[in-house]
Motif scaffolding. Structure first.
Motif, PDB file in Angstrom:
ATOM      1  N   ASN A  90       0.844  -1.190   0.000  1.00 35.22           N
ATOM      2  CA  ASN A  90       0.000   0.000   0.000  1.00 35.22           C
ATOM      3  C   ASN A  90       0.884   1.245   0.000  1.00 35.22           C
ATOM      4  O   ASN A  90       1.494   1.581   1.014  1.00 35.22           O
ATOM      5  CB  ASN A  90      -0.923  -0.010   1.218  1.00 35.22           C
ATOM      6  N   LYS A  91       0.940   1.945  -1.105  1.00 32.66           N
ATOM      7  CA  LYS A  91       1.812   3.111  -1.218  1.00 32.66           C
ATOM      8  C   LYS A  91       1.329   4.296  -0.390  1.00 32.66           C
ATOM      9  O   LYS A  91       2.062   5.270  -0.215  1.00 32.66           O
ATOM     10  CB  LYS A  91       1.971   3.504  -2.683  1.00 32.66           C
ATOM     11  N   GLN A  92       0.097   4.224   0.114  1.00 32.34           N
ATOM     12  CA  GLN A  92      -0.384   5.276   1.007  1.00 32.34           C
ATOM     13  C   GLN A  92       0.124   5.082   2.435  1.00 32.34           C
ATOM     14  O   GLN A  92       0.120   6.013   3.237  1.00 32.34           O
ATOM     15  CB  GLN A  92      -1.923   5.297   1.019  1.00 32.34           C
ATOM     16  N   ALA A  93       0.547   3.856   2.764  1.00 37.09           N
ATOM     17  CA  ALA A  93       1.039   3.562   4.106  1.00 37.09           C
ATOM     18  C   ALA A  93       2.416   4.182   4.312  1.00 37.09           C
ATOM     19  O   ALA A  93       3.138   4.464   3.351  1.00 37.09           O
ATOM     20  CB  ALA A  93       1.099   2.050   4.317  1.00 37.09           C
ATOM     21  N   VAL A  94       2.784   4.374   5.561  1.00 33.21           N
ATOM     22  CA  VAL A  94       4.127   4.867   5.847  1.00 33.21           C
ATOM     23  C   VAL A  94       5.156   3.845   5.384  1.00 33.21           C
ATOM     24  O   VAL A  94       6.161   4.187   4.768  1.00 33.21           O
ATOM     25  CB  VAL A  94       4.284   5.173   7.347  1.00 33.21           C
ATOM     26  N   SER A  95       4.911   2.582   5.690  1.00 36.73           N
ATOM     27  CA  SER A  95       5.772   1.499   5.224  1.00 36.73           C
ATOM     28  C   SER A  95       4.948   0.503   4.424  1.00 36.73           C
ATOM     29  O   SER A  95       3.998  -0.085   4.945  1.00 36.73           O
ATOM     30  CB  SER A  95       6.435   0.780   6.403  1.00 36.73           C
ATOM     31  N   ALA A  96       5.325   0.330   3.158  1.00 40.42           N
ATOM     32  CA  ALA A  96       4.625  -0.616   2.283  1.00 40.42           C
ATOM     33  C   ALA A  96       5.386  -1.929   2.154  1.00 40.42           C
ATOM     34  O   ALA A  96       5.028  -2.776   1.341  1.00 40.42           O
ATOM     35  CB  ALA A  96       4.424   0.005   0.901  1.00 40.42           C
ATOM     36  N   SER A  97       6.425  -2.119   2.992  1.00 38.37           N
ATOM     37  CA  SER A  97       7.219  -3.352   2.932  1.00 38.37           C
ATOM     38  C   SER A  97       6.490  -4.481   3.651  1.00 38.37           C
ATOM     39  O   SER A  97       5.379  -4.302   4.162  1.00 38.37           O
ATOM     40  CB  SER A  97       8.590  -3.118   3.559  1.00 38.37           C
ATOM     41  N   ALA A  98       7.117  -5.643   3.721  1.00 37.37           N
ATOM     42  CA  ALA A  98       6.444  -6.842   4.245  1.00 37.37           C
ATOM     43  C   ALA A  98       5.917  -6.647   5.671  1.00 37.37           C
ATOM     44  O   ALA A  98       4.818  -7.086   6.000  1.00 37.37           O
ATOM     45  CB  ALA A  98       7.397  -8.031   4.198  1.00 37.37           C
ATOM     46  N   SER A  99       6.684  -6.000   6.522  1.00 37.33           N
ATOM     47  CA  SER A  99       6.227  -5.634   7.876  1.00 37.33           C
ATOM     48  C   SER A  99       5.621  -6.816   8.628  1.00 37.33           C
ATOM     49  O   SER A  99       4.581  -6.690   9.273  1.00 37.33           O
ATOM     50  CB  SER A  99       5.209  -4.485   7.799  1.00 37.33           C
ATOM     51  N   GLU A 100       6.301  -7.973   8.572  1.00 41.09           N
ATOM     52  CA  GLU A 100       5.692  -9.196   9.110  1.00 41.09           C
ATOM     53  C   GLU A 100       5.432  -9.122  10.614  1.00 41.09           C
ATOM     54  O   GLU A 100       4.465  -9.731  11.106  1.00 41.09           O
ATOM     55  CB  GLU A 100       6.561 -10.417   8.782  1.00 41.09           C
ATOM     56  N   TYR A 101       6.215  -8.377  11.350  1.00 40.82           N
ATOM     57  CA  TYR A 101       5.981  -8.250  12.793  1.00 40.82           C
ATOM     58  C   TYR A 101       4.597  -7.673  13.058  1.00 40.82           C
ATOM     59  O   TYR A 101       3.883  -8.115  13.970  1.00 40.82           O
ATOM     60  CB  TYR A 101       7.052  -7.366  13.421  1.00 40.82           C
ATOM     61  N   TYR A 102       4.205  -6.678  12.275  1.00 43.83           N
ATOM     62  CA  TYR A 102       2.931  -6.005  12.493  1.00 43.83           C
ATOM     63  C   TYR A 102       1.763  -6.750  11.862  1.00 43.83           C
ATOM     64  O   TYR A 102       0.612  -6.598  12.299  1.00 43.83           O
ATOM     65  CB  TYR A 102       2.995  -4.576  11.933  1.00 43.83           C
ATOM     66  N   MET A 103       2.022  -7.535  10.838  1.00 40.59           N
ATOM     67  CA  MET A 103       0.954  -8.279  10.163  1.00 40.59           C
ATOM     68  C   MET A 103       0.595  -9.565  10.897  1.00 40.59           C
ATOM     69  O   MET A 103      -0.469 -10.143  10.664  1.00 40.59           O
ATOM     70  CB  MET A 103       1.386  -8.615   8.724  1.00 40.59           C
ATOM     71  N   ASP A 104       1.450 -10.032  11.781  1.00 41.01           N
ATOM     72  CA  ASP A 104       1.277 -11.316  12.463  1.00 41.01           C
ATOM     73  C   ASP A 104       0.536 -11.096  13.784  1.00 41.01           C
ATOM     74  O   ASP A 104       1.040 -10.412  14.681  1.00 41.01           O
ATOM     75  CB  ASP A 104       2.658 -11.940  12.716  1.00 41.01           C
ATOM     76  N   LYS A 105      -0.636 -11.722  13.924  1.00 43.44           N
ATOM     77  CA  LYS A 105      -1.432 -11.564  15.144  1.00 43.44           C
ATOM     78  C   LYS A 105      -0.779 -12.228  16.346  1.00 43.44           C
ATOM     79  O   LYS A 105      -1.173 -11.970  17.490  1.00 43.44           O
ATOM     80  CB  LYS A 105      -2.840 -12.134  14.930  1.00 43.44           C
ATOM     81  N   ASN A 106       0.196 -13.095  16.115  1.00 45.03           N
ATOM     82  CA  ASN A 106       0.923 -13.703  17.217  1.00 45.03           C
ATOM     83  C   ASN A 106       2.133 -12.880  17.633  1.00 45.03           C
ATOM     84  O   ASN A 106       2.854 -13.259  18.556  1.00 45.03           O
ATOM     85  CB  ASN A 106       1.385 -15.119  16.833  1.00 45.03           C
ATOM     86  N   ARG A 107       2.337 -11.769  16.948  1.00 45.08           N
ATOM     87  CA  ARG A 107       3.463 -10.885  17.262  1.00 45.08           C
ATOM     88  C   ARG A 107       2.898  -9.481  17.536  1.00 45.08           C
ATOM     89  O   ARG A 107       1.924  -9.332  18.260  1.00 45.08           O
ATOM     90  CB  ARG A 107       4.487 -10.920  16.124  1.00 45.08           C
ATOM     91  N   GLY A 108       3.487  -8.474  16.957  1.00 36.80           N
ATOM     92  CA  GLY A 108       3.024  -7.113  17.236  1.00 36.80           C
ATOM     93  C   GLY A 108       1.596  -6.859  16.830  1.00 36.80           C
ATOM     94  O   GLY A 108       0.867  -6.100  17.488  1.00 36.80           O
ATOM     95  N   GLY A 109       1.161  -7.482  15.738  1.00 36.57           N
ATOM     96  CA  GLY A 109      -0.187  -7.258  15.246  1.00 36.57           C
ATOM     97  C   GLY A 109      -1.276  -7.728  16.187  1.00 36.57           C
ATOM     98  O   GLY A 109      -2.437  -7.346  16.037  1.00 36.57           O
ATOM     99  N   GLY A 110      -0.909  -8.544  17.167  1.00 40.96           N
ATOM    100  CA  GLY A 110      -1.888  -9.045  18.129  1.00 40.96           C
ATOM    101  C   GLY A 110      -1.906  -8.295  19.448  1.00 40.96           C
ATOM    102  O   GLY A 110      -2.650  -8.664  20.360  1.00 40.96           O
ATOM    103  N   VAL A 111      -1.108  -7.235  19.555  1.00 39.71           N
ATOM    104  CA  VAL A 111      -1.081  -6.441  20.789  1.00 39.71           C
ATOM    105  C   VAL A 111      -2.293  -5.511  20.783  1.00 39.71           C
ATOM    106  O   VAL A 111      -2.391  -4.600  19.959  1.00 39.71           O
ATOM    107  CB  VAL A 111       0.234  -5.646  20.902  1.00 39.71           C
TER     108      VAL A 111
END
Length: 306
Positions: A194-215
């Motif tokens: 998503n080019k509108q996002a600050v970071s459009a890279s994989a960002s797996e920490y934030y996409m994973d509900k068992n990691r940052g995305g689940g906080v």
């Protein structure tokens, strides 16, 4: 790899605290050392995390690990994030964040069990602490883990000049809308592709509900009106004014390693560069990576803040 809600299995206790900052307040989790003795004095460190993060994420992980290693650690929500005050929610402002870190150090210095105060920054906060350390005499030492150390030229190389101008214009328009109506326009902080996002890279920490995305307290949001301040983020320039003893932990797999080498070269005081292994997000929550980093950080603060 072991990604856990705490980098070690044993629970670490903390107490929630708050303290004033300018016309608002900061909320933080205070971690006390194991076998804490109130008659002793300990190094005390304020800890900040990545862009948009809250105290329950990497900042809290490191604070817990430092407490296990005999350090008082304060993981904070910057103003406009998490439980802290501020009307401009999810607004990125390094001057404001630097003020929050200074307020955290003032809070720690009032304690009778504190021998000295320092700062630990992970990712974006690795850059933010340079702002505070450049001017605040309460910064006795600093450490940065997988720091994000940008400057205007580097930002332009990432986004192109046209991209920078478009984002600045969008930020100004969003700021005017906020001033006129109180509405905060939001884009994702992290969203692959998503080019509108600050970071459009994989960002797996934030996409994973068992990691940052689940906080649960974390919001994957960036206030659009923050673009001008975010694009002006320049810890590289600040580093030359930092005289406090510094530890930089980075790797070739972490974000922008050449920038980490640059900031290390500019630091004006005693300094140590620990070049290690690991991908960027490993430094957030991978058990082995965090524990090895915490060993180095704790030794640094025990040496410089006692």
């Amino acid at each position: 790899m072991n990604h856990a809600n705490s980098a070690s299995n044993a629970p670490v206790t903390f107490v929630k605290v708050s303290f004033p900052c300018e016309d608002s307040y900061v909320v933080a989790n205070l971690y006390l050392p194991e076998n804490y003795d109130p008659s002793r004095r300990y190094p005390a460190v304020a800890v900040g995390g990545s862009l948009s993060s809250v105290k329950e994420m990497m900042g809290g992980f490191y604070a817990g690990e430092l407490a296990r290693r005999g350090i008082i650690a304060l993981a904070l929500d910057y103003r406009n994030y998490g439980e802290s005050g501020g009307a401009r929610r999810q607004y990125e402002d390094q001057v404001s964040k630097s003020g929050d870190l200074s307020a955290a150090l003032r809070f720690l210095r009032k304690r009778s069990d504190v021998s000295g105060t320092g700062l630990l920054g992970i990712c974006t906060s690795g850059g933010t602490i340079m702002y505070t350390a450049a001017k605040d005499q309460n910064v006795g030492a600093i450490a940065a883990v997988a720091g994000f150390f940008t400057d205007p030229d580097f930002t332009t190389s990432m986004f192109t000049q046209e991209g920078v101008e478009q984002r600045r214009a969008a930020g100004r328009a969003a700021r005017k809308r906020y001033d006129d109506t109180g509405v905060i326009e939001i884009v994702p902080a992290y969203e692959p592709g998503n080019k509108q996002a600050v970071s459009a890279s994989a960002s797996e920490y934030y996409m994973d509900k068992n990691r940052g995305g689940g906080v649960r307290p974390w919001r994957n949001e960036f206030a659009l009106m923050g673009w001008e301040d975010w694009l002006s983020f320049d810890p590289i320039t600040q580093a030359a004014q930092v005289k406090a003893p510094a530890l930089i932990i980075h790797s070739d797999g972490a974000a922008f390693p050449d920038q980490a080498r640059r900031v290390y070269g500019l630091l004006a005081g005693p300094k140590e560069l620990h070049w290690t292994e690991g991908k960027h997000f490993d430094f957030y929550d991978d058990t082995e990576t965090v524990q090895k980093s915490a060993d180095r950080i704790a030794a640094h603060f025990h040496r410089t803040l006692n």
